[in-house]
Write a protein that holds these residues in place. Structure first.
Motif, PDB file in Angstrom:
ATOM      1  N   VAL A  48       0.854  -1.182   0.000  1.00 29.20           N
ATOM      2  CA  VAL A  48       0.000   0.000   0.000  1.00 29.20           C
ATOM      3  C   VAL A  48       0.893   1.236   0.000  1.00 29.20           C
ATOM      4  O   VAL A  48       2.032   1.187   0.469  1.00 29.20           O
ATOM      5  N   ILE A  95      -4.647   6.853   1.836  1.00 25.63           N
ATOM      6  CA  ILE A  95      -4.238   5.491   1.491  1.00 25.63           C
ATOM      7  C   ILE A  95      -4.464   5.315  -0.001  1.00 25.63           C
ATOM      8  O   ILE A  95      -5.537   5.621  -0.516  1.00 25.63           O
ATOM      9  N   LEU A 135      -3.720   0.056  -2.632  1.00 29.37           N
ATOM     10  CA  LEU A 135      -3.715  -1.153  -1.820  1.00 29.37           C
ATOM     11  C   LEU A 135      -3.893  -2.349  -2.745  1.00 29.37           C
ATOM     12  O   LEU A 135      -4.814  -2.374  -3.562  1.00 29.37           O
ATOM     13  N   GLU A 138      -6.034  -6.143   5.391  1.00 30.28           N
ATOM     14  CA  GLU A 138      -6.447  -5.482   6.631  1.00 30.28           C
ATOM     15  C   GLU A 138      -5.238  -5.020   7.440  1.00 30.28           C
ATOM     16  O   GLU A 138      -5.239  -3.922   7.997  1.00 30.28           O
ATOM     17  N   VAL A 169      -3.935  -1.796   5.945  1.00 30.51           N
ATOM     18  CA  VAL A 169      -4.781  -0.645   6.262  1.00 30.51           C
ATOM     19  C   VAL A 169      -4.587  -0.246   7.717  1.00 30.51           C
ATOM     20  O   VAL A 169      -4.461   0.940   8.036  1.00 30.51           O
ATOM     21  N   CYS A 202      -1.503   1.767   8.110  1.00 29.12           N
ATOM     22  CA  CYS A 202      -1.681   3.149   7.649  1.00 29.12           C
ATOM     23  C   CYS A 202      -2.406   3.984   8.707  1.00 29.12           C
ATOM     24  O   CYS A 202      -2.044   5.140   8.945  1.00 29.12           O
ATOM     25  N   LEU A 236      -9.518   7.730   1.461  1.00 24.70           N
ATOM     26  CA  LEU A 236      -9.104   6.864   0.359  1.00 24.70           C
ATOM     27  C   LEU A 236     -10.163   6.846  -0.713  1.00 24.70           C
ATOM     28  O   LEU A 236     -11.334   7.155  -0.458  1.00 24.70           O
ATOM     29  N   TYR A 277     -12.510  -1.839   4.924  1.00 30.16           N
ATOM     30  CA  TYR A 277     -12.554  -0.446   5.355  1.00 30.16           C
ATOM     31  C   TYR A 277     -13.669  -0.233   6.386  1.00 30.16           C
ATOM     32  O   TYR A 277     -13.451   0.381   7.430  1.00 30.16           O
TER      33      TYR A 277
END
Length: 168
Positions: A67, A87, A90, A103, A106, A109, A124, A137
């Motif tokens: 990412v 972000i 990905l 996951e 994320v 981040c 994002l 998300y």
């Protein structure tokens, strides 16, 4: 399988570039296939790493995905404003999906955003068809922000990117 998230190393750029390009191509996310200009951007990890932070998910010595984390504006920012991190790009290798790498990337981040002074939100963009990513998300607390939806290629109808945000 233990997944480690860390900054990408230059020797991994080509591998991550191919994982990212294959993920977007294989999932039908590029309108023009191999001729899509954005494909070059997806493969150019060195360019991303020069302007932002590129993270990889690694397990058993293999890069599973990566990412791009944009802590504050700059050349790699698409939609972030003041006080926002972003972000981007990905991607997880098809063979590694469903194991938590996306996951974990994320989450990394989000942790980095919390460490950025003055950062109050993570944003994002995503394509409508990226439903597995949307579930990740939403599970992590991101909410849709339709007022930010946008088209990166205004001349091409139907390429509306949807957006999400997480208030820290």
């Amino acid at each position: 399988m233990d997944i480690v998230i860390r900054p990408a190393e230059p020797g991994e750029y080509a591998t991550l570039g191919e994982i990212t390009a294959e993920a977007y191509l294989g999932d039908g996310l590029l309108d023009f296939g191999e001729s899509d200009a954005y494909l070059g951007e997806l493969r150019d990890v060195a360019k991303r790493a020069a302007a932002a932070e590129v993270l990889v998910a690694v397990a058993e010595g293999r890069v599973l995905g990566g990412v791009t984390f944009v802590p504050r504006g700059g050349a790699m920012a698409d939609i972030s404003g003041p006080g926002e991190a972003e972000i981007r790009m990905l991607a997880v290798a098809r063979a590694a999906r469903g194991r938590g790498a996306g996951e974990a990337l994320v989450r990394a981040c989000i942790e980095r955003a919390r460490a950025v002074e003055g950062c109050v939100r993570v944003v994002l963009s995503s394509q409508r068809t990226m439903r597995a990513a949307h579930r990740v998300y939403e599970r992590l607390g991101f909410v849709r922000s339709p007022q930010r939806d946008w088209n990166p290629l205004p001349d091409l109808d139907g390429l509306l990117l949807i957006t999400y945000e997480l208030t820290l």
